[in-house]
Write an enzyme that holds these catalytic residues in place. Structure first.
Site, PDB file in Angstrom:
ATOM      1  N   GLY A   1      77.216 -43.862   8.403  1.00 32.12           N
ATOM      2  CA  GLY A   1      77.105 -44.133   9.827  1.00 32.12           C
ATOM      3  C   GLY A   1      76.017 -43.300  10.463  1.00 32.12           C
ATOM      4  O   GLY A   1      75.083 -42.837   9.791  1.00 32.12           O
ATOM      5  N   SER A   2      76.146 -43.093  11.754  1.00 30.40           N
ATOM      6  CA  SER A   2      75.100 -42.410  12.498  1.00 30.40           C
ATOM      7  C   SER A   2      75.055 -40.927  12.173  1.00 30.40           C
ATOM      8  O   SER A   2      76.057 -40.319  11.790  1.00 30.40           O
ATOM      9  CB  SER A   2      75.318 -42.600  14.000  1.00 30.40           C
ATOM     10  OG  SER A   2      76.419 -41.830  14.443  1.00 30.40           O
ATOM     11  N   THR A   3      73.879 -40.343  12.384  1.00 35.27           N
ATOM     12  CA  THR A   3      73.710 -38.914  12.143  1.00 35.27           C
ATOM     13  C   THR A   3      74.590 -38.098  13.076  1.00 35.27           C
ATOM     14  O   THR A   3      75.169 -37.081  12.667  1.00 35.27           O
ATOM     15  CB  THR A   3      72.230 -38.533  12.315  1.00 35.27           C
ATOM     16  OG1 THR A   3      71.466 -39.215  11.303  1.00 35.27           O
ATOM     17  CG2 THR A   3      72.019 -37.038  12.172  1.00 35.27           C
TER      18      THR A   3
ATOM     19  N   GLY B   1      78.056 -38.148  11.802  1.00 37.58           N
ATOM     20  CA  GLY B   1      78.057 -37.385  10.552  1.00 37.58           C
ATOM     21  C   GLY B   1      78.057 -35.889  10.791  1.00 37.58           C
ATOM     22  O   GLY B   1      78.729 -35.134  10.077  1.00 37.58           O
TER      23      GLY B   1
ATOM     24  N   GLU C   1      75.984 -40.646   4.105  1.00 36.34           N
ATOM     25  CA  GLU C   1      74.824 -41.533   4.197  1.00 36.34           C
ATOM     26  C   GLU C   1      74.613 -41.809   5.679  1.00 36.34           C
ATOM     27  O   GLU C   1      75.394 -42.539   6.304  1.00 36.34           O
ATOM     28  CB  GLU C   1      75.046 -42.836   3.423  1.00 36.34           C
ATOM     29  CG  GLU C   1      73.832 -43.734   3.462  1.00 36.34           C
ATOM     30  CD  GLU C   1      74.170 -45.197   3.236  1.00 36.34           C
ATOM     31  OE1 GLU C   1      73.474 -46.047   3.827  1.00 36.34           O
ATOM     32  OE2 GLU C   1      75.123 -45.473   2.498  1.00 36.34           O
TER      33      GLU C   1
ATOM     34  N   CYS D   1      70.028 -49.152   7.644  1.00 35.88           N
ATOM     35  CA  CYS D   1      69.386 -47.834   7.713  1.00 35.88           C
ATOM     36  C   CYS D   1      68.191 -47.708   6.788  1.00 35.88           C
ATOM     37  O   CYS D   1      67.367 -46.811   6.950  1.00 35.88           O
ATOM     38  CB  CYS D   1      70.415 -46.740   7.411  1.00 35.88           C
ATOM     39  SG  CYS D   1      71.253 -46.965   5.835  1.00 35.88           S
TER      40      CYS D   1
END
Length: 484
Positions: free
Chosen positions: A235-237, A240, A257, A291
């Site tokens: 998912g999104s940074t 994360g 990831e 991504c």
């Protein structure tokens, strides 16, 4: 219309929080109702996984392989039904839903059925020790053995509700772990279909548990439960980072990831038609919600205008519309909120000085969350549209003069997932690839080798998976030493 329940300890359980609607991005109609788990139910699911871990981790690899193989067969058996479901809840075109979601999902279970049989022991050279405080002199043998981590929380992304969960669940189970699965709230119904295949395949109670929720509560509980040993997240940074903070406090293992802003360096000796085909997948493949897409094009000045011209021509043949209709190439994005976000980035690009070559306006369609494929030219690396992940059918193009500048621009990013190099000189392309700070580099291709390690540098992630690397990610190394 489907109304799902939670899957905890081998039982289908009514959710404490009722249900929420899953919306078809193309029609804005309700596809089904997903369960809203309470924090207590998520903890219960993690506890069920903990209880099942002892026996599952001791099963023979052949037994685990057989269950994964049967699950793959069942997913393939129901491929058409699964395809329709995936298309309805994601907005992917029929071809993408069938070939890149459902088919890849079942093939990953098949791959890790084989993976369960891969050797887990590695013999190490013997060591001669002299007598001392640690004991008598002798020759000591050693072996490094991969052991399962324990209970793994798998938090999956909305852009591929078959391939992404399969890429986590299957290798985790193959290694002898048990799992707690928390699908993305936008499209969890496919994961429940996958769960029913696993149940029918004979997975023991508690080995696989699935909880869902539209709020952050369920995901937070799936991370902070004391029964969870590892978190695997796509998912999104930003999310994360939040998960990583919790994992860090409790020393939980993690596999992340995260976001990407893939640089595509197109050099002046490149095959422009090949480059355009590769870059064009950003527009066509699941409406840019991927991504790994080459969304940040760095074009050498000698071919800059010709590349933009060819990309413009490529876009002219892209039909935007109902993903169920034959000939549709670009379907909707996942939600109204995400459509608005992508459109806001296009408007931001205008304000920053980018030239909107194609797109920039909402398609004239009566329903659905559609975004026109958009090409932004004359960009600079300082623009937010160049630096931030848009996650939609938007490509930005930045010119550069020489090889050194191109490499510097590519690396001037907080992301580092996949980059790409197009050049007629393969040796030149490989030389450049070696200097790119990215987890993977495609040379004259956007294709992937599904045995190669996958993951990112910098803010694009932590760890590697895919192929045998995923088996390593879901295991811990244990050293066993003995006197010869």
């Amino acid at each position: 219309m489907r109304t799902e329940r939670l899957f905890i300890g081998g039982e289908w359980v009514e959710p404490d929080g009722g249900h929420y609607e899953v919306i078809d991005p193309a029609t804005e109609e309700v596809v089904g109702l997903a369960p809203e788990a309470s924090r207590a139910q998520v903890y219960e699911a993690a506890a069920a996984a903990r209880e099942a871990f002892g026996s599952w981790s001791r099963t023979r690899p052949e037994e685990r392989a057989a269950i994964l193989d049967r699950a793959a067969d069942l997913m393939a058996r129901d491929a058409e039904e699964n395809t329709l479901l995936a298309r309805a809840e994601t907005g992917a075109t029929t071809g993408t839903a069938r070939g890149m979601q459902v088919a890849v999902g079942s093939s990953r279970f098949r791959r890790y059925a084989r993976g369960a049989m891969e050797p887990v022991e590695q013999a190490l050279p013997p060591q001669i020790n002299e007598a001392g405080p640690m004991g008598k002199a002798g020759v000591f043998g050693a072996v490094a053995v991969r052991r399962p981590v324990g209970v793994v929380t798998c938090i999956t992304s909305y852009n591929n509700p078959w391939a992404n969960p399969a890429g986590k669940i299957a290798p985790a189970l193959a290694m002898g772990n048990t799992v707690l699965v928390k699908p993305a709230p936008q499209d969890p119904l496919s994961v429940y279909a996958m769960t029913r295949a696993l149940e029918e395949a004979g997975v023991p109670p508690g080995v696989v548990n699935v909880v869902t929720g539209s709020s952050v509560e369920a995901g937070q509980a799936a991370v902070d439960s004391p029964d969870v040993d590892m978190v695997s997240f796509t998912g999104s940074t930003a999310v994360g980072q939040a998960i990583g903070e919790v994992c860090g406090r409790h020393l939980k293992r993690q596999l992340m990831e995260l976001g990407g802003k893939g640089a595509a360096l197109v050099l002046d000796d490149a095959d422009l038609d090949s480059a355009v085909m590769g870059i064009g997948t950003t527009f066509s493949f699941y409406s840019g919600q991927i991504c790994t897409a080459p969304t940040r094009v760095l074009a050498q000045r000698g071919i800059y205008e010709r590349l933009i011209e060819k990309l413009t021509g490529y876009l002219a043949f892209m039909k935007v519309g109902d993903p169920a209709e034959q000939g549709t190439i670009v379907g909707p994005v996942i939600s109204a909120a995400h459509r608005d976000r992508v459109e806001s980035y296009v408007e931001l690009g205008r304000k920053e000085g980018a030239r909107v070559v194609v797109g920039g306006e909402r398609p004239d369609l009566p329903k659905g969350f559609y975004v026109a494929p958009t090409l932004l030219a004359d960009c600079t690396n300082e623009m937010r549209v160049v630096r931030e992940e848009i996650f939609g059918p938007v490509v930005v193009v930045v010119p550069f003069d020489d090889e050194e500048e191109g490499i510097a621009l590519a690396n001037d990013s907080e992301y580092g997932l996949l980059d790409y190099v197009w050049s007629g000189d393969v040796a030149r392309a490989f030389r450049i690839a070696a200097r790119l700070r990215a987890g993977g580099v495609g040379v004259n291709t956007i294709g992937r080798n599904m045995e190669a390690p996958f993951g990112g540098f910098k803010r694009s992630g932590v760890g590697r998976d895919v192929g045998s690397y995923a088996l390593h990610a879901y295991s811990e190394l244990q050293a066993v030493v003995w006197p010869g």
